[in-house]
Design a protein around this motif. Structure first.
Motif, PDB file in Angstrom:
ATOM      1  N   HIS A 157      30.730 -24.634  36.593  1.00  0.00           N
ATOM      2  CA  HIS A 157      31.556 -24.255  34.908  1.00  0.00           C
ATOM      3  C   HIS A 157      31.950 -23.155  34.491  1.00  0.00           C
TER       4      HIS A 157
ATOM      5  N   HIS B 256      28.637 -33.997  36.327  1.00  0.00           N
ATOM      6  CA  HIS B 256      27.457 -34.257  38.004  1.00  0.00           C
ATOM      7  C   HIS B 256      27.350 -35.493  38.860  1.00  0.00           C
TER       8      HIS B 256
ATOM      9  N   HIS C 181      19.902 -26.369  32.747  1.00  0.00           N
ATOM     10  CA  HIS C 181      20.856 -27.187  31.597  1.00  0.00           C
ATOM     11  C   HIS C 181      20.481 -28.879  32.044  1.00  0.00           C
TER      12      HIS C 181
ATOM     13  N   ALA D 290      21.659 -31.223  34.621  1.00  0.00           N
ATOM     14  CA  ALA D 290      22.945 -31.188  35.291  1.00  0.00           C
ATOM     15  C   ALA D 290      22.546 -32.447  36.077  1.00  0.00           C
TER      16      ALA D 290
HETATM   17 ZN   LIG Z   1      26.659 -28.144  35.606  1.00  0.00          ZN
END
Ligand SMILES: [Zn+2]
Length: 312
Positions: free
Chosen positions: A74, A138, A204, A206
């Motif tokens: 990212h 993802h 995060h 994902a």
């Molecule tokens: Zn990610």
């Protein structure tokens, strides 16, 4: 006499120039037949894509990934060397779906004719979105969806190199069988975890595809991109929920700094609930040789083994 000579030289030169421009135009065509043992040079972004392309391309390709182990896609900003590599590549494969958030401008400026944006090959109804409507990139956490990504790359490469089409398809079929077994492995491991414990707390967001496919609830500190940082209020709110629900473990991610998870651990403990860090999960990059997780299959196995052990 002199004039005539110069004129004929000029004519020859003109013809030579024509021949050469004709040649270079031919080379720019998007369908290429490779000569003998020459490997196709493919440059890709993430470690997941590098592994996938190597499985499909086999001996016919030489794959270089710009991002290494533990690198956050990212936030990754391409270097001048990366741009040079991209421009020299025979084929460029990138994920898209805004995963490589800092590379969008570079991709739009590339002069290469053979570019595969994997996100274009995923059926729209399979894509997950966050609360704000942004597409979740993802996709590799759903093993079957990653198989579709492989199918798309196989088809696109087969269009570029028609003489290798059958080889790519054969390689893909073999690899797909391994992915099918991997999918079954994740399902079996998940079934060994008590249903109420199937909660994944990570740095995060994902793991939504993983959660959707295999039946987990996901609680993440940050959103689907690491570009926005979690606030103290976010952490405190999540800590409340974790201590109320007596969640057993939270996880560290390989490509996100540990400090956010540590902050969460402290916040939960300050509310009187003992929570443990259940280990490190490989999220946005593959693992390493030391943990036998340097391949996609190895990484998925490592993750599900870690998860099932911590949540038993
Ligand atoms: Zn990610």
């Amino acid at each position: 006499m002199m004039k005539k000579k110069i004129l004929s030289i000029l004519t020859i030169l003109f013809a030579v120039v024509l021949i050469f421009t004709g040649c270079s135009k031919k080379n720019e065509s998007t369908t290429t037949t490779t000569t003998s043992n020459e490997k196709i040079k493919i440059v890709t972004t993430t470690t997941m894509l590098k592994d996938l392309i190597e499985n499909i391309g086999g001996d016919n390709v030489e794959v270089e990934g710009l991002m290494g182990e533990g690198v956050d896609p990212h936030l990754y900003k391409p270097t001048a060397t990366d741009v040079e590599k991209l421009n020299k590549a025979d084929v460029i494969v990138y994920q898209g779906l805004h995963l490589e958030g800092q590379m969008t401008e570079i991709f739009s400026k590339l002069s290469n004719k053979k570019i595969i944006e994997v996100g274009n090959g995923i059926a729209k109804d399979k894509l997950l979105k966050d609360e704000e409507g942004s597409v979740d990139p993802h996709i590799w956490f759903d093993v079957e969806l990653w198989g579709s990504a492989g199918k798309y790359i196989t088809d696109e490469l087969g269009k570029f190199y028609t003489d290798k089409k059958v080889t790519f398809e054969d390689n893909y079929k073999k690899y797909k069988l391994e992915l099918d077994n991997l999918h079954k492995y994740v399902v079996e491991k998940t079934n060994s975890i008590p249903k109420e414990q199937r909660v994944l707390v990570t740095a995060h967001d994902a793991f939504s595809y993983f959660a959707e496919k295999y039946g987990y609830e996901v609680l993440a500190i940050q959103g689907i991109s690491t570009e926005t940082e979690a606030t103290t209020a976010d952490i405190s709110k999540l800590a409340d929920e974790l201590s109320t629900r007596k969640i057993k473990a939270i996880f560290i991610e390989s490509s996100v700094p540990e400090k956010t998870v540590k902050a969460l651990e402290d916040a939960v403990k300050s509310k009187g609930h003992e929570i443990v860090i259940g280990g490190e999960l490989f999220s946005d990059s593959l693992g390493d040789k030391a943990t036998n997780s340097e391949t996609y299959i190895g990484t998925v196995k490592y993750n599900i083994n870690t998860i099932s052990k911590a949540l038993q």
